[in-house]
Design an enzyme around this catalytic site. Structure first.
Site, short mmCIF file in Angstrom:
data_model
loop_
_atom_site.label_atom_id
_atom_site.label_comp_id
_atom_site.label_asym_id
_atom_site.label_seq_id
_atom_site.Cartn_x
_atom_site.Cartn_y
_atom_site.Cartn_z
N GLY A 260 0.76 -1.14 0.09
CA GLY A 260 -0.14 -0.02 0.04
C GLY A 260 1.05 1.34 0.06
O GLY A 260 1.91 1.11 -0.18
N SER A 261 0.10 2.47 0.19
CA SER A 261 1.12 3.62 0.18
C SER A 261 0.13 4.80 0.44
O SER A 261 -1.10 4.74 0.08
CB SER A 261 1.98 3.80 -1.23
OG SER A 261 2.72 2.82 -1.58
N ASN A 262 0.72 5.79 0.85
CA ASN A 262 0.02 7.19 0.70
C ASN A 262 0.88 8.15 -0.05
O ASN A 262 2.06 8.28 -0.03
CB ASN A 262 0.24 7.86 2.11
CG ASN A 262 -0.66 7.18 3.03
OD1 ASN A 262 -1.80 6.49 2.88
ND2 ASN A 262 -0.01 6.92 4.35
N ASN A 535 -4.45 4.30 -2.30
CA ASN A 535 -4.65 2.91 -2.61
C ASN A 535 -6.28 2.71 -2.83
O ASN A 535 -6.63 1.87 -2.99
CB ASN A 535 -4.23 1.73 -1.57
CG ASN A 535 -2.67 1.87 -1.36
OD1 ASN A 535 -2.19 1.99 -0.07
ND2 ASN A 535 -2.10 1.95 -2.28
#
Length: 830
Positions: A260-262, A535
Site C-alpha cells: 500500500g502507500s500514501n 490505494n
C-alpha cells in the site's frame, strides 16, 4: 599523505567546481566538464550520513557499476536469495518444503515457487522481450545500467568471497554466486507479475486435470455445431461464497494487505511558498526483496536523481531530480483477468472456442530438490496452458477454482512487461509533470501502481497511467460468467467466457502492446492545489474534481473510501485551510513531514469518544466477550484521556486498534450512519455502541490483550516494537484500518502481542520545490539501508523512525561534500 587522500581531495575540488556549473545552468545544458566526464572510466561512490550512497559516473554502465557494488555491499544475502528464487533453485539448496520467498509471489513452499519460475525460464518470455525494440524492450540506457549493475555486484562478491561475507545469513553458502544480466531481467519480470500470475503460483503449479469422463458429449457442446457457438459454457459448480472470498482476496493483495502507500502532492495554491511539496510514503514489507534502498544517481549533464528503489532494481523508483518529484501508490486497477473455458466432455485437456476444440499445451517441468538426507533428487510436474494463459486450480488467496466441467485460466497483462526499468529511468530525467505524464503514457511500464508527482512550476499530478487489461465495461457485460459478473462489480477483475472468441481482450491504438487499455482511457488529473492517493480508486484524487468515466477495471466510483483515504484528504484540506494545529497555511517541507508523524487516527476521531462512553457503561466495568465478562475499568480511564494518536506514549491505543480490527467484521458494519456517496469523506460515522456484536468485539479485544500479558492501558511503545541485532526498538503507527497515515502492520503473537513489523511505512521522502534554489528534501528509510546485522546501517534509521526524526537530504554536490560522515570510494571498470 596517502594516494587515497590525495585522490579524495582532488575529487572534492573537481566535484565542487562541477557543482557550481551545474547549479547555475541546470541539467538541460551540458557543462564543459561533462564531455570529459562521459569518457571517465570511474564510478565515484560518496557515502553520507546513514550510509546513503551518492553515485557519480560519466555513463550508464559505470553508474550501474557503482550501484551494483554499493547495493551488494549493503544487502548481498537478500539479493543472492532473490536470484536463487527467480532461477527456480530454492529446493535444490534450501529444501522443497522451506518457505517460499514472499517478496516475489505467493507460494506455499519453495517447490511450488521453483516450478513456477522454472516454467517461466523455459518459456523464454524474458529473452523474447529482451529482443524487442523499445519501448517493449529495454531502451539502450537501461541495458547499459543493468550491464554495469551486474559488473558491480559481481565485483563486490569477487572481492569479498563467499567465506568473507559479513552477513551470517549467506556466509559461505553454495547458492551465493556471480549473476548475469538475465538474472536481473528475470527479477524485474517477477516484480512486474507479482500480483498477477505471481499471486497464484500454487494455483498454477498444482492444477491437475480430472480423470477423463467417458460420458457422451451433449449435443449443444459438440465441436463445430451451430449450437455450440452460442450455448453458454457448462460452468463447474463452486462452493457457496466463492465470489465473496475471491473478491476479498483480490482487494487484500493490492492496497489492503502488505502493499500500500500514501502520497500527497501539493501545487502552488497548496503550499506556503507558491512552489510545490510532495509526500512519498510507500507501505511495503520490512523484509525480503521488496525492501527499498536509497541512493542518488548522477551523470553530469544527463541525470541527477535521488530517492529509492526496490532491492535489485537499478533505478530510482520513487524520488526527485531538480525539477520533478514523484511517488507511486498501489492501484486498484486489475492487471490480470481470468477466463473460464468449457471442456470437451471426456477430454479434460481439450477446450472449446466458438465450438471448435483446442488442445491445452502441456509443459513437463523438472526441478532439483534436496532430500532430507542431503542427496539430490528431481521433482517433475506437468503444467498446462490455454491460449489465454496458465490453467489454475486456485485464485488469489488460494480460493479453490476446481478443474471440472470447465477450467480456469489466468491472463496477466504484465506478462509482456519488461518496460518498467526504462519507465523509471525516464521519470528520473523528466523536467515537469507534463514530462511525467508523457513518459508514463509512452511506455505504460509501471506494473501495478499509479503516480503522484509535483514539479517546480507548482503543478501536482495524479496519473493512473499503467498496465491495465483492455476489458471495457461493455466487454465485461457481454462476456462475464455468472461469477465473473459479481467479481467484476466488486473488484474490477474479470472472469470471461473463454469459449467465445469475441471475448478476447481488445487493444487500443495508443497502447504500447496488444491487450492493453491506451492512455486516453486512463484517468489523470493536474491541479495547483493538491492531489492525493491512498490505494483507493482514482475517484477522489481531489474531491473538488472527481475523476469518473474510466472502465471498472481501473477502479470504482461512488463507493466507500478507506479511512486512510479520508485522513489523507482531510490532512490536505486542513493544512490548506490552516486548521490542523500546525503553523500557517499551506504545505512546506516541515509541515508535510509533521503531518505524517502526527499519528492521528481517522477512526479514533470518529469513534474514540463513543468507545470510551460505551466502555464506562458496561455493568460493573466488565465487557462481554466470547470467554465471559472481562474487566475493562483501566481501559475506560485510558480511552477517556487518549488523544486519538498512535505515538509511543499513547495509552489505550493498542486496545482500540484490536477493537477496530474485530469490529470491522461485525455483520452490517459497526456504524449507525452509513456511507453517503455525496459525503464520502465524512461517512460512515457514529459507532453503534448499542449493538451487542460491537460490545462483544470490544470485550474480545480486551481479552486478547490480557491473554498476551498486555495491560489495557499500556503505552503503545512498551509493546509495539521490532528487535534487530538484539536491540528492541519501539515503533509508532498503526494498521491501515485505523486510518493512520503512518501505517505499521505488526506481526501479532497471541501470547505476546505485536512482536515485529510485517510491513508499513518504508522509504519516506518529502520534497519541496521553492520558488528559487535547489529542491529541499527530507528522507527516512524506516528499516535502514542494510539487511546485514553487522552493518552500522542495519538499524540506525529505525531508531530515527521510532523518534519520528527525518534526515535532511544532501542533494547538491556542495551539500554532499559538506557531510561530516563523507566517505569516498572510486571504482574503475574492469
Amino acid at each position: 599523505m596517502s594516494r587515497v587522500t590525495r585522490l579524495s581531495r582532488r575529487l572534492r575540488r573537481a566535484l565542487a567546481s562541477l557543482a557550481a556549473g551545474t547549479t547555475l545552468v541546470g541539467l538541460s545544458t551540458l557543462p564543459a566538464a561533462t564531455a570529459q566526464a562521459h569518457q571517465d572510466p570511474r564510478s565515484v561512490i560518496r557515502y553520507t550520513e546513514y550510509g546513503v550512497p551518492h553515485i557519480t559516473a560519466g555513463n550508464y554502465t559505470n553508474l550501474g557499476l557503482g550501484y551494483g557494488y554499493a547495493a551488494a555491499k549493503d544487502n548481498l544475502c537478500v539479493l543472492a536469495e532473490t536470484y536463487l528464487t527467480v532461477n527456480g533453485e530454492r529446493s535444490r539448496h534450501l529444501g522443497p518444503k522451506t518457505p517460499a520467498n514472499p517478496g516475489l509471489g505467493v507460494a506455499g513452499d519453495s517447490l511450488s515457487s521453483d516450478l513456477y519460475f522454472q516454467r517461466t525460464k523455459e518459456s523464454g518470455t524474458v529473452e523474447r522481450l529482451l529482443r524487442q525494440a523499445p519501448p517493449n524492450g529495454p531502451d539502450p540506457k537501461a541495458v547499459r545500467m543493468v550491464r554495469g549493475y551486474v559488473q558491480g555486484y559481481n565485483r563486490y562478491l569477487r572481492e569479498t568471497g563467499k567465506d568473507g561475507i559479513s552477513d551470517p545469513a549467506c556466509r559461505g553458502k553454495a547458492w551465493v554466486r556471480p549473476i548475469t544480466e538475465l538474472d536481473v531481467y528475470r527479477h524485474l519480470h517477477a516484480i512486474a507479475t507479482v500480483v498477477g500470475t505471481g499471486g497464484v503460483m500454487d494455483g498454477i503449479t498444482k492444477a491437475r486435470p480430472p480423470a477423463a469422463d467417458s460420458g457422451k458429449q451433449p449435443a449443444a457442446a459438440r465441436a463445430g455445431s451451430p449450437a455450440a457457438r452460442t450455448a453458454p459454457a457448462a460452468t463447474t459448480a463452486l462452493p457457496a461464497g466463492t465470489a465473496d472470498k475471491l473478491a476479498a482476496a483480490v482487494r487484500a493483495a493490492r492496497g489492503d494487505g502488505e502493499l500500500g502507500s500514501n502520497a500527497i502532492g501539493a501545487g502552488s495554491r497548496g503550499t506556503a511558498t507558491g512552489g510545490s511539496v510532495l509526500l512519498a510514503n510507500p507501505h511495503y514489507p520490512w523484509q525480503g526483496p521488496r525492501r527499498f534502498w536509497q541512493s542518488q544517481l548522477t551523470i553530469p549533464g544527463e541525470l541527477d536523481v535521488s530517492g529509492a528503489g526496490l532491492l535489485g532494481i537499478p533505478a530510482v523508483m520513487i524520488g526527485h531530480n531538480d525539477q520533478v518529484a514523484w511517488s507511486h501508490t498501489v492501484s486498484t486497477a486489475a492487471t490480470y483477468g481470468l477466463y473460464e473455458v468449457p471442456l470437451v466432455p471426456g477430454h479434460p485437456t481439450r477446450y472449446l472456442v466458438d465450438g471448435k476444440p483446442e488442445e491445452m499445451t502441456s509443459h513437463r517441468v523438472s526441478v532439483r530438490v534436496r532430500n532430507p538426507d542431503g542427496t539430490l533428487g528431481t521433482v517433475t510436474r506437468t503444467l498446462w496452458d490455454t491460449r489465454y494463459g496458465p490453467v489454475i486450480s486456485a485464485g488469489p488467496g488460494g480460493v479453490p477454482l476446481p478443474w471440472g466441467r470447465t477450467a480456469y485460466t489466468v491472463r496477466d497483462a504484465n506478462a509482456g512487461n519488461l518496460r518498467a526499468l526504462s519507465t523509471w529511468m525516464g521519470l528520473g530525467r523528466s523536467r515537469d509533470t507534463g514530462d511525467v505524464r508523457r513518459v508514463l503514457s509512452h511506455s505504460l511500464g509501471v506494473p501495478w501502481v499509479n503516480t503522484v508527482a509535483t514539479d517546480r512550476r507548482g503543478t501536482a499530478l495524479y496519473a493512473d497511467l499503467q498496465v491495465v487489461p483492455h476489458v471495457t465495461d461493455d466487454l465485461a457485460a457481454r462476456c462475464s460468467t455468472p461469477m465473473g459478473e459479481q467479481i467484476f462489480r466488486m473488484s474490477g477483475v474479470s472472469i470471461l467466457d473463454g469459449g467465445r472468441g469475441d471475448c478476447a481482450w481488445g487493444t487500443d491504438a495508443d497502447a504500447v502492446a496488444p491487450g492493453l487499455l491506451g492512455p486516453h482511457r486512463l484517468p489523470a488529473l493536474s491541479r495547483t492545489d493538491y492531489v492525493t492517493s491512498a490505494n483507493d480508486s482514482p475517484w477522489l484524487a481531489n474531491p473538488a474534481a472527481p475523476l469518473t468515466g474510466y472502465p471498472r477495471g481501473v477502479g470504482d466510483t461512488g463507493t466507500p473510501r478507506s479511512f486512510r483515504t479520508q485522513q489523507n484528504i482531510l490532512a490536505a484540506q486542513r493544512r490548506l485551510a490552516g486548521t490542523d494545529g500546525l503553523p500557517g497555511r499551506g504545505f512546506t517541507r516541515d509541515t508535510m513531514a509533521r503531518t505524517l508523524f502526527t499519528q492521528h487516527s481517522r477512526v479514533a476521531a470518529l469513534a474514540a469518544d463513543d468507545t470510551a462512553t460505551m466502555c464506562r457503561a458496561f455493568p460493573g466495568g466488565r465487557a462481554p466477550s466470547a470467554d465471559g465478562p472481562v474487566d475493562v475499568a483501566s481501559a475506560c480511564r485510558a480511552l477517556a484521556r487518549w488523544d486519538g494518536r498512535y505515538t509511543l506514549d499513547s495509552r489505550g491505543s493498542l486496545l482500540f486498534e484490536r477493537f477496530v480490527l474485530k469490529a470491522a467484521a461485525v455483520a452490517g458494519g459497526p456504524w449507525l450512519t452509513p456511507f453517503v456517496p455525496k459525503d464520502p469523506v465524512h461517512t460512515p460515522r457514529t459507532l453503534a455502541t448499542g449493538n451487542a456484536a460491537v460490545q462483544r468485539a470490544f470485550g474480545d479485544a480486551a481479552a486478547e490483550l490480557k491473554a498476551a500479558g498486555i495491560p489495557l492501558d499500556a503505552p503503545l511503545g512498551s509493546h509495539q516494537s521490532v528487535t534487530r541485532a538484539g536491540e528492541r526498538i519501539p515503533v509508532p503507527g498503526a494498521p491501515h484500518q485505523l486510518g493512520v497515515l503512518n501505517v505499521v502492520t505488526p506481526v501479532w503473537d497471541p501470547a505476546a502481542g505485536p512482536t515485529d513489523v510485517h510491513s508499513g511505512s518504508s522509504f519516506l521522502q518529502v520534497t519541496e520545490f521553492p520558488r528559487g534554489g535547489p529542491p529541499r528534501a527530507s528522507t527516512l528509510l524506516a528499516y535502514g539501508q542494510s539487511t546485514d546485522p553487522t552493518s552500522p546501517h542495519h538499524t540506525d534509521q529505525t531508531r530515527l523512525f521510532s523518534r519520528g526524526t527525518w534526515v535532511p537530504e544532501r542533494f547538491t554536490p556542495r551539500e554532499i561534500l559538506a557531510s561530516p560522515a563523507l566517505r569516498t570510494q572510486v571504482l574503475t571498470r574492469d
